[in-house]
Design a protein around this motif. Structure first.
Motif, short mmCIF file in Angstrom:
data_model
loop_
_atom_site.label_atom_id
_atom_site.label_comp_id
_atom_site.label_asym_id
_atom_site.label_seq_id
_atom_site.Cartn_x
_atom_site.Cartn_y
_atom_site.Cartn_z
N ASN A 564 0.79 -1.23 0.00
CA ASN A 564 0.00 0.00 0.00
C ASN A 564 0.82 1.28 0.00
O ASN A 564 0.30 2.34 -0.33
N GLU A 565 2.08 1.21 0.39
CA GLU A 565 2.90 2.42 0.51
C GLU A 565 3.90 2.50 -0.65
O GLU A 565 4.75 1.63 -0.80
N LEU A 566 3.79 3.55 -1.45
CA LEU A 566 4.66 3.71 -2.61
C LEU A 566 6.15 3.67 -2.28
O LEU A 566 6.93 3.04 -3.00
N PRO A 567 6.60 4.35 -1.22
CA PRO A 567 8.04 4.28 -0.93
C PRO A 567 8.53 2.87 -0.67
O PRO A 567 9.71 2.57 -0.88
N GLU A 588 12.01 5.98 0.81
CA GLU A 588 11.36 7.26 0.52
C GLU A 588 11.16 7.41 -0.98
O GLU A 588 11.76 6.68 -1.78
N MET A 589 10.34 8.38 -1.35
CA MET A 589 10.05 8.64 -2.76
C MET A 589 9.97 10.14 -3.00
O MET A 589 9.37 10.88 -2.20
N ASP A 590 10.56 10.60 -4.10
CA ASP A 590 10.47 12.01 -4.47
C ASP A 590 9.01 12.43 -4.62
O ASP A 590 8.22 11.74 -5.26
N GLY A 591 8.68 13.57 -4.04
CA GLY A 591 7.33 14.10 -4.15
C GLY A 591 6.44 13.74 -2.99
O GLY A 591 5.40 14.36 -2.78
N LEU A 592 6.83 12.73 -2.21
CA LEU A 592 6.07 12.35 -1.02
C LEU A 592 6.81 12.84 0.21
O LEU A 592 8.03 12.63 0.34
#
Length: 688
Positions: A564-567, A588-592
């Protein structure tokens, strides 16, 4: 006489209007009866009408007007201009929509494929579930328990070998590559299982061991009799006989020890076997053999299999010069070399031409991947413990693809568990993996002791947390989701493998523990092929599914977090800290602005100041998940993070400055399928 009821009206020269309707005239009502026989005399009367009023009446649009009237209005400026404005607005909107669609497609990252998006659940079929009470797990048993796979939030099943085999070894020497071993069921059972797996939206991977066959295989029987093309299907060499014993062609040793050459009384030659003498190696320098394997691949993909794991592929080719392999200890003479570890295997593994064969496998599989949504996964299963570069070669190159990934056993091979050793195992893979490729991880397998037995029960949960929060595809061996242990080795004997030689460990292959009933719910028969672990009444699926603080509950929470979590499923990973006790990394992910930091303890009780390591870290973080379940949801001070032995934390926090953008962590961050998140558009894009 004039008709009393109506008078025709004609347009006069002065502009009157002719009306052919009826006009009532009261003056003539009394004379109607007297004029019935008289001759009618039409009379014309003129009426003055305003021409402007008439024109406005005629030109005013009305519903249902005929085409001729409609055309009178369509050419008027007020209607024509409006129509043209609407037309060009539609054209402009269509062009903008097409351009936006193209831009979104061009900027959108590649969607994760099914073998990337979900963890993989590996099943040893003989030990998973018995459906016919004979004590052996089977294909119908797997079908009965598919709901357990979905319960774990997993969508990919990997079934180890079930092909027809004498089952005297655990390296799967096939007697028939096109048939199911009767102990597991029939081909119809397999087809039903595939259909049931796909009905649930799952995918299935199966094992294929192309290096060797059983000595019971028809090919070998024909080869030993020098029958036609089968004469060279195996590797045959003349042997020297002296004093009643056979002298092999060289010093090559099998994986299981002693000479890898076996004399055959029928052919009067020695055949080569990398594993047991019941497993003669195929001759992959024969084009006919390569074609046979291609046909086998096509057969199983045609049955609906979604992927294949090719095992023992580094053994496919041997040097043709047959020179002795160099000993590790040069002082040892040739006669004293009997163990596989005593030689450098320069001439029996990873020979020139090997990767051409593997690319041939890939080419065959790609032919079945053309249908949208039916990509066929290819994995290679070779544990190159000492040569990571050789392992990475199975990924192929930027332009020539081989495996989607070679299976990664680094975490299984960890010795002397600590935060540092786990970091080294992870970093060894990540820093050597070719750019743009996809990693994978496993903490258990059919050929390694279970986590509880290998490193201790207190580390089961933290190992599962590591497995499911690293980037890439996690592989879970059945039973690890509940913390199963090896059975005692004294309970395993040769009778458990049909009186054949025990050539690999069996203790980690004990029956799956489903409930607290007799035989742990694995079979309703009187006995199982291997004994059930004695702890089955407290370690089983049924009881752990009712406990919120069980290993199973944590495993499900971790798979849900990953899904469920993009990162977690495609973001950056950055190393933060490692020492003898803990290994810390961030996802982590850019933009979040929502990030996750894992603090995993593989040693003793530890206290760490994360704020000092990452100055821009917020002063507080929330415990999203913990191996100590009561801690979930608590707020912790990032200057003082305490963990006990075997404890794992998933910390969640918000920041506008991700770690991978910080100068201090350059070279410590990795991303496989890079993507950035746009909060405004709620979509992913690649040009960050």
């Amino acid at each position: 006489e004039v008709e009393a009821r109506s008078l025709p009206m004609e347009l006069s020269e002065k502009g009157g209007v002719e009306n052919n309707g009826f006009v009532q005239n009261e003056a003539f009502e009394d004379k109607e009866t007297d004029t019935s026989s008289q001759e009618e005399t039409p009379k014309t009367c003129s009426v003055d009408v305003d021409p402007v009023a008439v024109e406005e009446t005629v030109l005013k649009p009305y519903a249902g007007m005929p085409k001729e009237v409609l055309l009178q209005f369509s050419s008027q400026a007020r209607y024509r201009v409006t129509r043209e404005i609407l037309f060009w607005l539609i054209i402009a909107s269509s062009i903008a929509l097409v351009c936006a669609t193209i831009a979104i497609i061009a900027l959108s990252p590649k969607c994760l494929d099914w073998w990337q998006a979900s963890p993989v659940y590996q099943i040893y079929p003989r030990s998973f579930k018995d459906s016919n009470m004979d004590g052996n797990g089977d294909l119908k048993g797997i079908q009965e328990k598919l709901d357990h796979i979905t319960y774990l939030n997993i969508k990919t099943v990997w079934i180890t070998s079930f092909l027809k085999s004498p089952l005297k070894d655990l390296e799967y020497g096939a007697e028939d590559f096109y048939d199911i071993d009767p102990i597991f069921g029939s081909m119809r059972d397999f087809e039903n299982l595939i259909a049931a797996i796909h009905d649930k939206g799952l995918k299935v991977i199966m094992d294929l061991i192309p290096n060797h066959t059983s000595d019971k295989h028809q090919w070998f029987q024909l080869s030993r009799n020098r029958t036609g093309k089968y004469t060279d299907y195996y590797i045959w060499q003349d042997c020297t006989q002296a004093a009643g014993s056979v002298i092999p062609p060289n010093n090559w040793v099998s994986v299981f020890g002693n000479s890898s050459w076996q004399f055959d009384d029928v052919r009067k030659q020695c055949y080569f076997h990398q594993f047991g003498k019941e497993q003669p190696d195929l001759n992959f320098r024969s084009p006919a053999v390569q074609q046979e394997i291609q046909d086998i691949i096509e057969f199983w993909l045609g049955k609906g299999v979604d992927g294949l794991s090719f095992g023992t592929v580094k053994f496919l080719l041997e040097a043709t010069h047959l020179r002795d392999e160099p000993p590790v200890n040069k002082s040892e003479n040739g006669e004293s070399v009997t163990a596989y570890s005593q030689l450098y295997h320069d001439y029996t593994t990873t020979q020139v031409g090997l990767h051409d064969i593997i690319r041939g496998f890939r080419h065959t599989m790609n032919q079945f991947s053309r249908e949208p949504g039916r990509y066929r996964f290819m994995g290679t299963d070779d544990n190159e413990k000492e040569d990571i570069e050789a392992t990475m070669m199975y990924y192929g190159t930027t332009f020539v693809q081989e495996a989607d990934f070679p299976f990664n056993f680094n975490l299984i091979n960890v010795k002397n568990l600590s935060g540092n050793s786990v970091f080294e195992a992870v970093d060894l893979w990540m820093k050597n993996m070719p750019a743009g490729k996809w990693p994978n991880w496993a903490v258990g397998s059919p050929n390694a002791a279970r986590i509880s037995t290998r490193i201790g029960k207190e580390y089961v949960n933290v190992m599962n947390m590591l497995l499911l929060t690293l980037p890439g595809t996690p592989v879970t061996y059945y039973g690890e989701e509940i913390g199963m242990e090896n059975i005692a080795s004294e309970n395993v004997s040769e009778e458990h493998v049909n009186s054949g030689p025990v050539v690999a460990t069996l203790s980690e292959k004990s029956p799956m523990q489903w409930d607290g009933e007799v035989n742990a719910g694995f079979t309703e028969g009187n006995s199982s092929w291997l004994p059930v672990n004695s702890n089955y009444q407290s370690v089983n699926v049924e009881i752990q599914s009712t406990w919120s603080n069980s290993t199973l509950s944590l495993y499900r929470a971790l798979t849900l977090l990953r899904n469920n979590e993009l990162p977690m499923n495609r973001g950056w990973m950055c190393y933060i800290w490692n020492d003898s006790d803990v290994f810390v990394y961030v996802r982590e992910m850019d933009g979040l602005d929502r990030h996750f930091m894992m603090v995993l303890n593989f040693g003793q009780e530890s206290t760490i100041d994360l704020k000092a390591i990452v100055p821009d870290l917020p002063s507080e973080a929330v415990i999203r998940l913990s191996t100590h379940f009561s801690n979930a949801g608590k707020v912790v001070n990032t200057k003082l993070i305490k963990t006990e032995m075997g404890e794992g934390l998933v910390l969640e926090y918000k920041t506008a400055k991700p770690v991978h953008t910080m100068e201090a962590f350059q070279g410590k961050c990795f991303v496989a399928e890079k993507a950035c998140y746009s909060k405004a558009l709620d979509l992913l894009y690649v040009n960050c």
